[in-house]
Write an enzyme that holds these catalytic residues in place. Structure first.
Site, short mmCIF file in Angstrom:
data_model
loop_
_atom_site.label_atom_id
_atom_site.label_comp_id
_atom_site.label_asym_id
_atom_site.label_seq_id
_atom_site.Cartn_x
_atom_site.Cartn_y
_atom_site.Cartn_z
N ASP A 121 0.83 -1.06 -0.13
CA ASP A 121 -0.09 0.00 0.00
C ASP A 121 0.89 1.37 -0.18
OD1 ASP A 121 -2.18 1.50 0.24
OD2 ASP A 121 -2.62 1.04 2.03
N HIS A 170 2.59 2.96 -8.99
CA HIS A 170 2.59 1.69 -9.27
C HIS A 170 3.73 0.95 -10.01
CE1 HIS A 170 -1.28 1.78 -7.67
NE2 HIS A 170 -1.82 2.55 -8.77
N LEU A 230 10.63 -21.29 -4.31
CA LEU A 230 9.87 -20.27 -3.77
C LEU A 230 8.44 -20.02 -4.55
CD1 LEU A 230 9.32 -17.49 -1.94
CD2 LEU A 230 10.42 -16.35 -3.72
C1 FPP Z 1 -2.06 -0.09 -3.46
O1 FPP Z 1 -1.39 1.47 -3.10
C2 FPP Z 1 -1.43 -0.75 -4.36
C3 FPP Z 1 -2.08 -1.17 -5.57
C4 FPP Z 1 -3.55 -1.33 -5.49
C5 FPP Z 1 -1.57 -2.25 -6.32
C6 FPP Z 1 -0.13 -2.82 -6.10
C7 FPP Z 1 0.41 -3.37 -7.13
C8 FPP Z 1 1.80 -3.70 -7.38
C9 FPP Z 1 2.83 -2.85 -6.54
C10 FPP Z 1 2.47 -4.12 -8.44
C11 FPP Z 1 1.83 -5.59 -8.70
C12 FPP Z 1 2.99 -6.33 -9.60
C13 FPP Z 1 2.42 -7.38 -10.26
C14 FPP Z 1 3.48 -8.17 -11.24
C15 FPP Z 1 1.19 -8.03 -10.43
P1 FPP Z 1 -2.44 2.68 -3.67
O2 FPP Z 1 -2.48 2.93 -4.94
O3 FPP Z 1 -3.82 2.27 -2.82
O4 FPP Z 1 -1.65 3.72 -2.77
P2 FPP Z 1 -2.49 5.06 -2.08
O5 FPP Z 1 -3.02 4.41 -0.90
O6 FPP Z 1 -1.17 5.76 -1.57
O7 FPP Z 1 -3.01 5.48 -3.01
#
Ligand code: FPP
Length: 260
Positions: A40, A57, A151
């Site tokens: 997050d 992201h 893993l």
């Molecule tokens: C939450 O942060 C994050 C997500 C919804 C997406 C997480 C995904 C990745 C890090 C990449 C995954 C990679 C693969 C290969 C599947 P947010 O956007 O809610 O952050 P905020 O709360 O600060 O807005």
């Protein structure tokens, strides 16, 4: 020095230990088998830098790679990344589109390394409801790594734990009706077999970054006895050292599973 760690809210990067000292410390204790991660803070990370949310992201995806390497280094058996929840569809279309393209990018950049590491990728969640290009990438990950024995990396994509539990209940009822199982056979062990994590150990540790202290529909059944580690650090800043500190914090907790 390690005693100064905050037990509930990880303080992040201030153990004062170098990576090799931390590794030495971690290797003295049992390594958690399964770690679940709620990644997050990507949006806030981008905003702080005057960037658009998708840049967060992209940076977050690089961290996924770093944490896989760090986990493999110490012999963790299962890593589960909460990558896209059933609720994330409510985000703006451009952001959802971007998130759906990440597995395709990750496939191009990281599949070979995962194969070389003998890692096995599994998808938890309804990948069939993702766009066809996403589904194709996810299936290729699963297919090309399915015989690997190292893993296990679970990407929870289009995943929601209540949905997972409801589906398990439906399947169990179907199997009772068909006479495949008896109502009296329904117990925790049977329920585990109907969940998407069938065959995997429950998570020992759940890490959530960005300072939010909640679980957000992640592995609700499986985390009954997990240790929880919350850190203010935003996911794109969550380095391998911080990951090792979270593990070391976990190793100093006393897990009693309801006993004294
Ligand atoms: C939450 O942060 C994050 C997500 C919804 C997406 C997480 C995904 C990745 C890090 C990449 C995954 C990679 C693969 C290969 C599947 P947010 O956007 O809610 O952050 P905020 O709360 O600060 O807005």
């Amino acid at each position: 020095m390690l005693k100064s760690f905050k037990r509930w809210m990880g303080s992040g990067g201030n153990s004062g230990l170098t990576q090799s000292e931390l590794l030495e410390e971690i290797r003295k204790h049992p390594i958690p088998e399964h770690i679940g991660i709620i990644m997050d803070g990507n949006g806030r990370w981008a905003k702080k830098r005057g960037l658009i949310r998708t840049a967060g992201h992209a940076a977050g995806m690089k961290r996924v790679r770093d944490i896989i390497r760090a986990a493999d280094e110490i012999g963790i058996k299962v890593l589960t990344f909460y990558s896209f929840s059933t609720e994330n569809w409510k985000r703006p279309k451009e952001e959802v589109d971007y998130l759906m393209k990440l597995p395709v990018k990750f496939l191009k950049t990281d599949l070979q390394e995962l194969i070389d590491r003998n890692a096995k990728v599994q998808i938890l969640g309804e990948k069939e409801k993702t766009p066809s290009f996403t589904q194709k990438a996810l299936e290729e990950f699963e297919d090309k790594t399915k015989n690997n024995t190292g893993l296990i990396i679970n990407f929870a994509i289009n995943y929601g734990s209540r949905d997972e539990i409801l589906r398990a209940i439906h399947h169990i009822i179907d199997d009772v009706k068909k006479g495949n199982i008896d109502k009296d056979d329904i117990n925790e062990e049977l329920m585990n077999r109907y969940l998407l994590t069938c065959g995997l150990p429950d998570p020992d540790l759940i890490i959530r970054t960005s300072g939010e202290i909640r679980i957000s529909n992640f592995l609700l059944w499986q985390l009954a006895y997990s240790e929880l580690f919350f850190t203010d650090t935003l996911w794109p800043d969550f380095t391998d050292i911080l990951f090792y500190e979270a593990i070391n914090d976990f190793q100093h907790r006393s897990r009693r599973y309801g006993a004294v």
